[in-house]
Design a protein around this motif. Sequence first.
Motif, mmCIF file in Angstrom:
data_model
loop_
_atom_site.group_PDB
_atom_site.id
_atom_site.type_symbol
_atom_site.label_atom_id
_atom_site.label_comp_id
_atom_site.label_asym_id
_atom_site.label_seq_id
_atom_site.Cartn_x
_atom_site.Cartn_y
_atom_site.Cartn_z
ATOM 1 N N GLN A 177 -14.278 -6.316 -1.693
ATOM 2 C CA GLN A 177 -13.995 -5.349 -2.743
ATOM 3 C C GLN A 177 -12.807 -5.804 -3.576
ATOM 4 N N ARG A 178 -11.832 -6.421 -2.901
ATOM 5 C CA ARG A 178 -10.638 -6.864 -3.621
ATOM 6 C C ARG A 178 -10.962 -7.967 -4.610
ATOM 7 N N GLU A 187 -13.618 -4.668 2.688
ATOM 8 C CA GLU A 187 -12.413 -4.531 1.868
ATOM 9 C C GLU A 187 -12.067 -5.806 1.113
ATOM 10 N N THR A 188 -12.078 -6.932 1.841
ATOM 11 C CA THR A 188 -11.731 -8.201 1.202
ATOM 12 C C THR A 188 -12.653 -8.476 0.026
ATOM 13 N N TYR A 248 -16.541 4.027 7.805
ATOM 14 C CA TYR A 248 -15.166 3.547 7.744
ATOM 15 C C TYR A 248 -15.088 2.097 8.196
ATOM 16 N N SER A 297 -16.603 -0.175 5.581
ATOM 17 C CA SER A 297 -15.802 -0.334 4.362
ATOM 18 C C SER A 297 -14.557 -1.156 4.635
ATOM 19 N N LYS A 298 -14.037 -1.120 5.853
ATOM 20 C CA LYS A 298 -12.911 -1.990 6.210
ATOM 21 C C LYS A 298 -13.359 -3.440 6.151
ATOM 22 N N ASP A 306 -9.257 9.783 7.075
ATOM 23 C CA ASP A 306 -8.930 8.720 6.126
ATOM 24 C C ASP A 306 -7.475 8.789 5.717
ATOM 25 N N ARG A 327 0.836 -1.204 0.000
ATOM 26 C CA ARG A 327 0.000 0.000 0.000
ATOM 27 C C ARG A 327 0.864 1.245 0.000
#
Lengths: 593, 593
Positions: free
Chosen positions: B197-198, B194-195, B187, B190-191, B310, B124
């Motif tokens: 989303q990936r 995340e997986t 937040y 969305s965390k 963020d 990242r």
Amino acid sequence: MKGIKRTLKLAKMVIKLCPFYLIYSIFDIVLGLITTFIPIGIVQVIIGYYHNGEKFIKVLIVCGLITIVDYLIQIIYNYFNKLYRRYQRRFFSRYEIMIFNKLKEIDYEKYQSSDFLNDYNRAIDEGGWASIGAFWTLSDIISSFAKVIMIFTIFALIDYIIIVYALGVGVVYFFLIKYVAQIEWQLSQKNKKNVRERGYVKRMFYLKDASFDIRTSEIDSLLLQANDTIGSRVISNIDKTLLKSSTLTFISEILIRSIYPLALGFISYVTLKSMDFGSFVALTVAASTLSNIVWNLSDNLASFEAASVRGETVFAIMNQKGVIEISGTKEAETLEKIEIKNLHFSYGETKVLEDINLTITKGDKIAVVGENGAGKTTFVKMLLRLYDPQEGKIIYNKELYQDLKPESIRKKIGAVFQDFQVYSFSISENILLRKSKNKEDEELVIEALKFSGLYEKVMSFPKQLDTIITQEFDKEGVELSSGEKQKLAIARAYAGNYDFIILDEPSSALDPIAEAEIYDKMMKLGKDRTLLFVSHRLSTTVKANKIYLFSAGKVIEEGTHHDLMQMKDGQYQYMFNIQALNYLNGVKANENI
Amino acid sequence: MKTFKNNMIMIKYVAKFCPLYIISSFFAIIASSVSSLIEVMIVEKVINLVLEEKADFNIIVKELILFFGILILSLIVKRIHYGYLVARNRHLWVKKIQRVMFEKAAKLDIASFDNPKEYDLFHRALTQGDLKGINTFDAFVHFLINVAKFFTIGIYIVIKDPLLLIAVVVQSTVAYIIQYKNNKMWYKTSKEMETNQRRYGYIKRVFYLEKYTCDIKTTNLPNLLIEKEEEVRVNLDKGYRDTENKGFLYNILEDITSQIVRNFAVYVYLMWKVYKNIINIASFAASVNAILRVTNYIYGVVWSMGRLRDNALYIDDFLWLMNYQPKVEDSGGKKLESTHPVIEIEHVGFKYPDQEEYVLQDINLKIEPREKIAIIGYNGAGKTTLIKLLLKFYHVSEGDLKIDGNSFLDVDEKEIRKMYVSLFQNFQIYSVSVLENVLLRSRKYETDDEVVWEALKKAGLYDKIMATEKKLDTIMTKEFDDKGLVLSGGEQQKLAIARVFAADTPIIILDEPTSSLDPISEYEINKKILKLYAEKTVILISHRLSTVVDANKIYMMEKGRIIEQGNHIQLMKKKGKYYEMFETQAHFYQESQ
């Protein structure tokens, strides 16, 4: 002109994939008008009450009503916004699926072109956003137009002069901004290559692939130097255009900002002449709205072109046409025979295969050998109809390959390649390459696992068949060793229930024991089927009933192992002997002890 | 608090690399505040002038010209900042920070590459740290601009009427609290997502990466991927549903206060004052205008704070990299003197950090100069790990590695690595010239060209490179150059082998060097390697046991231990596992005799 057409096309696509956008847009336009008008209207009314000596309670009532109405509008707005996120996800998902479905029609050859891959990447990464951007640009233009008409009407009631001025400024601003956008686009085109190269250097530093070399050689300073050069190039490109674009932008900003003070002056003049103070205050509010709206409209119109250019990435993919993938009308039936007659194939300018003639009969065990670059893998790809020959033909049973649907050929012929890939999905999905939907699917997976020797291992996992492979998305995912991956490849080939299985260098990364095991399984897999394997390990070719030796695109020797070993000055014989040399010497050395 | 600290650190970095940027940002903030203040003040001025007893239009014109003049000045400042400095300095920053980051990346321990958590951070930081770095600074400036405008207009309002300040403060506080809770909730969700989303990124990669193309075109994989895409979207919908609903409620709640304050309290209160002749219409209009603006600035501040939070997290990743201290790289300072070192591996045990299982146990072996050593064994036995230790990519967990009697821990790892040239299975071809790919550095000495041509000859690539236009300066791969040279798999391996021939190190490490080559090429190259390096130490890892029969010492490994050692004849005599493996592989060749 072209920009408008393209933008309309993109907007149509967005609405087709997700009709909600149309509803939201209409709502946005209507409510935008209302909320723009409210500040002007409310001031007009309450100041009017004051001037006309109305009681204060009336002011109270009007404000209360407006508050409630405005609040209700806000609630609806918020509700739409909540829905918007959900529908946006749906749009992107449908958009990507639209692209994926298009890819199915694209020939294999296109995938070798880096231009096509770049186009695909941009379509997937940017195309969705560009399409939405184009849609909203269109919607915002309509909305701005509606507001402009409303504001102009208000001012027209007084005099046309200010409207003419605002329009004039808007038009000049529009052209200036368009010109600036063009300059910026040219700059970004110039820098496209630089940005891509920077991305490459970055990848070298964060991907594991180059990490060893970076720490054991000086390739890192080479890359750093290259990066510095690229950075300087980018900056110098920027420097060349910056003065021009900044000055033009500045001039356009001044023009637009001049609308407000001029409008104020104009309203003051008119009010002083007519002494009508009632509407004066409301008009001052309208004056700032006028300035903002003309600004918005011109910006939106100017970004038409840019928006549609960005959307070009979508069409770059959607306008592609496949040739092989959409050809053929018949289904391939159970394999009896494949005849290859006078096959010639060139890739671009290079001749890869020349005058290949051979016949594959059901039940054959065929070996294809030869030096690197001899055309073996290309030959395999032609059997899978990933390429069509320039000359000659392939006949499947009685049908020409060209008349058969590629999809149907690939249901009969399956291939296992050297770099077998596992996917970050479940074991059954990796074996079936589709979701396991019923009992039959589950049984097939179990059969395939048993055949390949992975059954016990998989059953030992807590989630068994549903265990996810790789830990990319599941912390409890499993990593398979290379031997296990090869077994998975066998299982996949088994589950595919092919008539004809092609194995391309499948066991080069295994230790000798594992290699023998896999070879054994492969022979079993091919027992009642037709089998073709490409290999450098001539030990595997010994049992084939037909061996073809490829060299520089031609078949130079063919026959059984026995036949080829008898050939005088035969190349196969030479290759086999040098490969066997140390094994036989080794054994002989042993025998002497 | 951390947000503030992190952003301060970012400012320090920007100040270090682009000091001009900081200065102009400061002026941009001032210019923004001034322009918004005069825009409020001019309304009041003009309305007052119009409502005067003896109103004079000329004075109004003078005031408007003054207003416009100040506006132009502030526009100049802003244009210089945004138009010139922002555009240019972004790239200046990227160029400078990339050098720093890449140099850090080159010093990252290999252990960090293998550790998923650390690799995530590293990945990242490197992929986003550069642009995100400057974006966080810009976001901070944007935040300051909103705060400055808020305070400027706020003070203006307070001067007019302290009571209005209460309305502003109340609305600000409510907005801040609600949005803070809202942002936190978003937040967190969305965390969690995340997986998922990936997975989108994974699916789209499978469609285009070369290694998957054959499966994409020949199997049902595309349809499986499309099903997975839908699956992801459904999961995201489910995951976000609660948050979306709650967010809706938060927004409605916040809107109540803003509506009541803005439409009701402000208008009613101000009109009451007008009715009571406490203030005049001009003051009313200006105050309404000011409150409207302040409301917007409040949103600007609150929104910016969310972004700052963020960004603070990205800054964390960036700082992790900048503050990274390697444990293995840069450890040890001793230099080496000999040109033919002796390496001793004494009771070495190794397990990866964070792992329980030992990958290597009690390894003992001595590597004398000019020896030919082969390491063989089952997959996963630890062969490649042993090589990584020899290259000092990791510290041993137990025991010691010595070079010329010095412990590896004490010797500079660069000195150790200078002793080797290595060829691994997953070698990398870089987008630099042929010569640079072979030497893994830029041209330095006069003899370089000759050395490279010799190496290419031995590797069998001489003719191919001779046939190109730029010969040794031909760029490899099409990444940077459309006319770049693309080699087939076997040819690539030959280029990698040329690296070995070109190097002048005492020790050569070969890990499956000829696995992709046809028998003839394999034979020729192995012959050359063993013959020409009488003066060198060769460490060979191979599954093709025919290549190890001539080694001085063969070490057979299983599950991290050395289970058999000796030369080929000794090991065959033993009739142990080596014998079994060798026979298995030799079997097919012997059968055909």
